[in-house]
Design an enzyme around this catalytic site. Structure first.
Site, PDB file in Angstrom:
ATOM      1  N   ASP A  43     -45.642   3.889 -38.509  1.00  0.00           N
ATOM      2  CA  ASP A  43     -45.632   4.451 -37.154  1.00  0.00           C
ATOM      3  C   ASP A  43     -47.045   4.646 -36.600  1.00  0.00           C
ATOM      4  O   ASP A  43     -47.322   5.641 -35.917  1.00  0.00           O
ATOM      5  CB  ASP A  43     -44.856   5.783 -37.128  1.00  0.00           C
ATOM      6  CG  ASP A  43     -43.427   5.609 -37.632  1.00  0.00           C
ATOM      7  OD1 ASP A  43     -42.791   4.611 -37.286  1.00  0.00           O
ATOM      8  OD2 ASP A  43     -42.950   6.486 -38.385  1.00  0.00           O
TER       9      ASP A  43
ATOM     10  N   ASN B 224     -29.639   2.359 -29.517  1.00  0.00           N
ATOM     11  CA  ASN B 224     -30.734   1.689 -28.788  1.00  0.00           C
ATOM     12  C   ASN B 224     -30.401   0.226 -28.543  1.00  0.00           C
ATOM     13  O   ASN B 224     -30.659  -0.302 -27.454  1.00  0.00           O
ATOM     14  CB  ASN B 224     -32.049   1.818 -29.551  1.00  0.00           C
ATOM     15  CG  ASN B 224     -32.737   3.142 -29.295  1.00  0.00           C
ATOM     16  OD1 ASN B 224     -33.284   3.360 -28.223  1.00  0.00           O
ATOM     17  ND2 ASN B 224     -32.670   4.038 -30.266  1.00  0.00           N
TER      18      ASN B 224
ATOM     19  N   MET C 171     -34.524   0.627 -41.060  1.00  0.00           N
ATOM     20  CA  MET C 171     -35.056   1.569 -42.036  1.00  0.00           C
ATOM     21  C   MET C 171     -35.762   0.873 -43.205  1.00  0.00           C
ATOM     22  O   MET C 171     -35.561   1.241 -44.365  1.00  0.00           O
ATOM     23  CB  MET C 171     -33.924   2.467 -42.559  1.00  0.00           C
ATOM     24  CG  MET C 171     -33.197   3.232 -41.471  1.00  0.00           C
ATOM     25  SD  MET C 171     -34.291   4.291 -40.520  1.00  0.00           S
ATOM     26  CE  MET C 171     -34.493   5.632 -41.671  1.00  0.00           C
ATOM     27  N   ARG C 172     -36.555  -0.117 -42.895  1.00  0.00           N
ATOM     28  CA  ARG C 172     -37.334  -0.794 -43.929  1.00  0.00           C
ATOM     29  C   ARG C 172     -38.795  -0.825 -43.497  1.00  0.00           C
ATOM     30  O   ARG C 172     -39.090  -0.988 -42.304  1.00  0.00           O
ATOM     31  CB  ARG C 172     -36.863  -2.251 -44.122  1.00  0.00           C
ATOM     32  CG  ARG C 172     -35.410  -2.406 -44.455  1.00  0.00           C
ATOM     33  CD  ARG C 172     -35.036  -1.876 -45.819  1.00  0.00           C
ATOM     34  NE  ARG C 172     -35.786  -2.505 -46.906  1.00  0.00           N
ATOM     35  CZ  ARG C 172     -35.836  -2.007 -48.132  1.00  0.00           C
ATOM     36  NH1 ARG C 172     -35.215  -0.870 -48.425  1.00  0.00           N
ATOM     37  NH2 ARG C 172     -36.526  -2.631 -49.076  1.00  0.00           N
TER      38      ARG C 172
ATOM     39  N   HIS D 169     -39.792   5.264 -32.101  1.00  0.00           N
ATOM     40  CA  HIS D 169     -39.871   6.372 -33.049  1.00  0.00           C
ATOM     41  C   HIS D 169     -39.513   7.670 -32.310  1.00  0.00           C
ATOM     42  O   HIS D 169     -40.032   7.913 -31.213  1.00  0.00           O
ATOM     43  CB  HIS D 169     -41.298   6.454 -33.613  1.00  0.00           C
ATOM     44  CG  HIS D 169     -41.468   7.549 -34.604  1.00  0.00           C
ATOM     45  ND1 HIS D 169     -40.943   7.480 -35.887  1.00  0.00           N
ATOM     46  CD2 HIS D 169     -42.069   8.763 -34.505  1.00  0.00           C
ATOM     47  CE1 HIS D 169     -41.234   8.599 -36.532  1.00  0.00           C
ATOM     48  NE2 HIS D 169     -41.909   9.395 -35.714  1.00  0.00           N
TER      49      HIS D 169
ATOM     50  N   GLY E 114     -26.895   1.893 -33.854  1.00  0.00           N
ATOM     51  CA  GLY E 114     -27.283   0.939 -32.836  1.00  0.00           C
ATOM     52  C   GLY E 114     -27.141   1.397 -31.399  1.00  0.00           C
ATOM     53  O   GLY E 114     -26.862   0.581 -30.518  1.00  0.00           O
TER      54      GLY E 114
END
Ligand code: GRF
Length: 226
Positions: free
Chosen positions: A148, A17, A93-94, A112, A15
């Site tokens: 992405d 970010n 991460m899903r 990303h 975490g």
């Protein structure tokens, strides 16, 4: 004070970010309020950072669901209950399903750690090094049905250095992530962003200096001749 954008952050890890966004909210430079931090994993650092900042947290463990859609529906309900206006994926991460996209159309953004469309997916710092790319960076984009692939809001470029490892490159990229993610959220909070096809339009436009980066550095003729 103008109305704050109600943001929900989704994370699966440390975490950093999230922390950058918390810091910008706290110092008043970001007109957003983090109304919930949601993770799909118990015990991750993002939950500690949110609790420390007094932000409501929620862990919805994806392993308790029989399908991606069922998990997404639970996440959507939690975000709607919290009155979230913008969903910010920060190391979540899903893969997002249509259930989620339909609930928050053009209201989900992701960061990303590569210069999309190069190197989507996972382990992208190592991929950039292995490929021999001279530059990498980070990309904030809207989330669509692909991996992405959504419309790009902002990018930052960093050089790949000869002795870089995935870790050193990731650290250099993360520094930029922490700058550009709050900036992207602020543009949305200010109502300055619209999407036309693949193009993200920022109004009023932000002037960009037409500066080229070159790696390895070159000296121009005049400096060589000196
Ligand atoms: C970042 O590199 C981000 O670009 C990627 O996941 C990582 C999350 O890092 N999507 P952190 O949890 O914010 O430190």
């Amino acid at each position: 004070m103008s109305k704050l954008l109600r943001v929900g952050v989704l994370a699966s890890g440390g975490g950093t970010n999230l922390q950058a966004i918390i810091d910008r909210c706290q110092d008043g430079s970001l007109s957003a309020e983090l109304v919930v931090v949601l993770t799909n994993k118990p015990g991750v650092g993002a939950l500690d950072r949110a609790s420390e900042a007094g932000i409501p947290t929620l862990c919805i463990d994806h392993r308790g669901f029989s399908s991606r859609e069922a998990f997404d529906q639970a996440v959507v309900t939690a975000l709607q209950d919290a009155g979230v206006e913008l969903v910010v994926l920060a190391g979540f991460m899903r893969i997002i399903t249509q259930v989620f996209l339909d609930a928050f159309p053009q209201r989900i953004i992701n960061i990303h750690p590569a210069l999309l469309p190069a190197f989507p997916g996972l382990h992208v710092q190592q991929q950039a090094i292995d490929y021999g790319a001279r530059f990498s960076g980070c990309t904030v984009h809207f989330v669509d049905g692909g991996v992405d692939t959504g419309a790009i809001i902002i990018q930052a470029v960093v050089p790949v250095l000869p002795d870089d490892t995935a870790d050193t490159l990731a650290t250099r990229i993360l520094e930029q992530e922490h700058r550009v993610y709050p900036q992207a959220i602020q543009l949305i909070a200010d109502g300055r962003i619209s999407i036309a096809g693949r193009q993200v339009i920022i109004t009023p436009e932000i002037p960009t200096k037409p500066v080229a980066l070159v790696n390895p550095a070159i000296s121009d003729r005049s400096s060589r001749d000196q």
